[in-house]
Scaffold this motif. Structure first.
Motif: not given
Length: 861
Positions: A262-278
């Motif tokens: 899940g942590v790795r998925a968040i990193r990928e999602f934020c990289r792809v979408t430009g969303t700030p990391l939690p």
């Protein structure tokens, strides 16, 4: 013949209807009435047949109908307006944006991890209250504009579909879910839109792969990891096969995927979408606890261009921004694995030393099992902030986990509480919502766009007519489901068309079926229950539902016992068990009930949000004072079943509490419901409905709950996280300070305590206390000396304690330091006090964080 492969053919929408795809793929339609009305108008019969699934609706609607709608200017305009309104909802400032503007420590993003999410029955990724709570958390966060990213797993078989056999025994079926036919999209890489994002993680000496599906819950993305992909072997493809299935290895693999993946998925999602990391990671129950290990691993390998840290410093970085919510007061509800299994799975989880991993989950306290790795214990050790889900549950949790902070009083255990809430736009009947939304009142009663005191300004006959309509909806749903169940069981169904009556007081009981929730308590005296159900003048009727875990044979027997009672011809028109309890059943069930029953063994109900949903629809609660009901019970809102906790014999306890249940129904509930005026209106009952909605409405909302999390946990966690990461060496310095304090703590002692006044004083007087404290090599600013006072119990233990810090001390000869302070007496009685020393540092969240305290030695008589 059966298909060995499947694929989904999505419809091609006419250009004027393109906006429907946007409406379908954002799950805001789950709680947005206007959008659901658009889907209904496409084909009302098909909308009902597809069980209100807009993806299936658009896949199955006739092309001619789509062409007809595309040419209908009125319909296309409705779609355009709905898309524009959704866009505004997704982009405009809401509560959180105003809050963040005035709070520098408000997090830019929050990761919210849960093993299950109950957002909609169309996405069946939940088993019960934990998942429904998680879904409501995301919905409320979306409405408030809170920047949460949800993380869960995508189970290809969900939990299970429940049916009954001829004898009433629960049957499980696991239908295969096709993600392409669900309101999801696959996360793709920016650089190659044809390439799905795939995460990798180590798993027992091999590599597990998972792709990431995204469910858009209003403003909140929910990332759902899926191991059923071609990169994996057959066994690994099954890691995400079903919720809470399989043995220990399977469950552990799921929880590693949820936490680490899940942590790795968040990193990928934020990289792809430009969303700030939690900046904050919230673990909703211990299942996702391994997220803390992954964050430690990241800090140890160097993350975001920062220098690599050692384990202790990485632990401080991870802890500062982590929140852990425990949901169970039942030890059996906590995941525990054999330590050797954990050792095997994390032996090569570089660079984390496996012994440090094992220590995080060790039950190294009195009565703990040294062979077990406890996920809840790890959750507390990896989170600087933790909470239970009601005030009573917070108390129970502090008692359950006192062993982790054994030198402190139970009340000082650093587990706070935030009481759960429910998402009103999901669970309140649309007619009632419309009344509350249109009513106007003063600002104190209006919250989140609804005036919860609005029923005061509605004609009583209108209220009662509306409630009867709700009962009719419930009766129709129950008859339909009961008919289908009878057919499945091979029983006649000719009698099901006449079950239940919309003019009879209706009780509801629906929840998971572990033994402590006592599904069958109402059957302790079956003949008495029959008399209540079949009374010729003032009958009652009961609608019951619930699933037992597939491996819980005891729970299945309880269901069978209830079903067999409800099958009896003399009562089957007044009491029904509806199989396959889900969100679709719950929506008409809560509004259609007049009384919501809950009779767990106190204090084993952590919160119990089903009663909240019923209360928002004007139902009275009839409940043991457990969970949220203990906190907000008021005679205006229902009845409290007396709890016989002091009775050791479980059968006697059940008898006593069942007898109290019957007496409340017979002597109070039935009398009030059927006490009508000349117009047939039960005035006292209607007044109770008005007071229940007004009094409990603002309290039980998920929006209140999420605000509490933001203000009490997320924002302080962000502040701590930013302090610990303020400089490249901040975390190392804090970790080094903790190591030093632990090493030197044996030198700390309280040598002497004396009172400078008499032993008898009057209320309001002050007590002067002096203490000689030995600090060893620690500096005065690294500790705090406190006087701890409270009532004295029978064994001289202090109760209802309060701590009072002493002013700075003065050095004395022989390496001691004198501390002197005063405390006022506010009440009469036997008051006791002691002096203790605790570590002190601005980055500690509580005095008990390190679990260290020095107390005076007490000579045994």
């Amino acid at each position: 013949m059966r298909a060995i492969r499947r694929f989904t053919v999505r419809p091609v929408l006419p250009e004027p209807l393109d906006g429907l795809a946007d409406l379908v793929l954002n799950l805001r339609w789950v709680w947005h009435a206007e959008t659901r009305e658009i889907f209904d108008s496409i084909d009302p019969e098909l909308w009902a047949q597809t069980r209100h699934d807009p993806v299936r609706l658009l896949a199955e609607v006739a092309p001619q109908r789509l062409a007809e709608l595309a040419a209908d200017r009125k319909f296309t305009r409705r779609v355009e307006l709905a898309v524009a309104e959704l866009s505004d909802y997704l982009t405009e400032d809401r509560w959180y944006q105003e809050y963040a503007a005035g709070n520098a420590d408000a997090p830019k993003s929050i990761g919210y991890f849960s093993p299950e999410f109950g957002v909609t029955e169309v996405l069946p990724q939940y088993s019960g209250g934990l998942g429904i709570l998680a879904g409501d958390h995301l919905k409320a966060a979306s409405d408030l504009g809170v920047p949460i990213i949800g993380v869960g797993l995508l189970y290809r078989h969900g939990y299970f579909e429940q049916s009954l056999n001829n004898s009433g025994w629960q049957q499980e079926r696991y239908p295969l879910l096709d993600p392409n036919s669900l309101p999801l999209r696959l996360l793709h890489d920016h650089a190659d839109q044809d390439k799905p994002v795939v995460i990798e993680l180590p798993l027992d000496g091999r590599t597990l792969y998972a792709q990431v599906w995204v469910a858009q819950v209003g403003r909140v993305p929910l990332l759902m990891l899926d191991s059923d992909i071609e990169f994996n072997s057959g066994t690994d493809r099954d890691v995400t096969d079903r919720l809470y299935g399989g043995g220990s290895d399977h469950r552990l693999a799921q929880e590693i995927l949820l936490g680490v993946g899940g942590v790795r998925a968040i990193r990928e999602f934020c990289r792809v979408t430009g969303t700030p990391l939690p900046e904050v990671f919230h673990t909703n129950e211990g299942h996702a606890g391994f997220l803390g290990l992954e964050r430690i691993r990241e800090y140890m390998t160097g993350v975001d261009g920062r220098p690599a840290l050692d384990f202790d410093a990485a632990l401080e970085e991870a802890r500062a921004g982590t929140v852990f919510t425990t949901h169970t007061p039942v030890p059996a509800g906590i995941d525990r694995f054999d330590r050797e299994l954990i050792r095997r799975y994390f032996a090569h989880y570089e660079p984390l030393p496996v012994d440090r991993v094992l220590a995080l989950g060790a039950e190294d306290y009195q009565d703990g099992d040294p062979t077990k790795f406890n996920m809840a214990v790890m959750g507390f050790r990896l989170a600087q902030r933790a909470n239970g889900v009601s005030e009573l549950h917070g108390e129970v949790s502090r008692e359950m986990f006192h062993g982790l902070w054994k030198l402190f009083d139970t009340a000082e255990v650093p587990i706070t509480s935030i009481t759960n809430g429910v998402h009103h736009e999901t669970w309140v009947h649309p007619a009632l919502l419309e009344v509350l939304e249109s009513a106007r009142g003063n600002g104190d009663t209006i919250l989140d766009g609804y005036d919860w005191a609005g029923l005061e300004r509605v004609d009583r006959a209108t209220i009662w007519t509306m409630k009867r309509r709700m009962r009719i909806d419930l009766v129709e749903m129950a008859r339909e489901r009961l008919t289908a169940s009878a057919v499945t069981r091979g029983l006649p169904s000719d009698w099901t068309a006449d079950v239940l009556d919309p003019d009879i007081v209706t009780f509801g009981f629906a929840r998971r079926v572990p033994s402590y929730k006592r599904l069958t308590l109402m059957l302790r005296d079956p003949e008495r229950l029959k008399r209540l159900l079949t009374d010729p003048e003032r009958p009652i009727q009961i609608v019951i539902a619930g699933k037992s875990h597939p491996d819980d044979e005891g729970g299945k027997r309880l269901i069978q016992q209830m079903v067999q009672f409800a099958d009896q011809e003399d009562v089957r028109h007044r009491i029904v068990f509806l199989p396959d309890y889900d969100i679709a059943m719950a929506r008409p069930l809560y509004p259609g009930c007049d009384v919501w029953m809950n009779n767990p063994l106190r204090p084993y109900e952590a919160c119990g949000t089903s009663g909240m949903k019923a209360a928002l629809n004007g139902a009275a609660n009839l409940s043991i004072r457990d969970g949220w009901w203990d906190e907000w019970y008021d005679p205006a809102f229902g009845w409290a079943i007396p709890s016989a906790e002091g009775v050791e014999d479980p059968n006697q306890r059940d008898d006593l509490e069942a007898r109290a249940l019957y007496e409340i129904i017979e002597n109070e509930i039935v009398e009030r419901f059927y006490d009508t005026d000349s117009h047939g209106l039960p005035q006292r009952w209607i007044q109770a409905m008005i007071e229940t909605v007004a009094g409990l409405g603002p309290k039980v909302l998920a929006s209140r709950m999420v605000r509490d999390y933001v203000q009490k946990l997320y924002t302080p966690a962000t502040a701590s996280s930013r302090r610990v990461s303020a400089t490249p060496t901040s975390a190392e310095e804090l970790a080094a300070w903790k190591r030093r304090v632990r090493e030197l703590w044996p030198q700390v002692s309280v040598d002497h305590v004396e009172s400078l006044g008499g032993e008898t004083v009057e209320v309001g007087a002050t007590i002067d206390v002096s203490a000689l404290v030995r600090l060893g090599e620690l500096r005065p600013e690294e500790i705090e000396v406190q006087m701890v006072a409270g009532r004295v119990g029978p064994d001289d233990e202090l109760l209802d304690i309060q701590s009072y810090p002493f002013p700075a001390g003065v050095d004395q000869p022989d390496g001691v330091r004198r501390y002197q302070g005063t405390v006022s007496t506010h009440r009469a009685g036997s008051i006791g006090y002691t002096v203790r020393v605790v570590p002190h540092h601005p980055d500690l969240a509580s005095d008990a964080e390190l679990g260290l305290a020095a107390l005076p030695k007490i000579s045994e008589p």
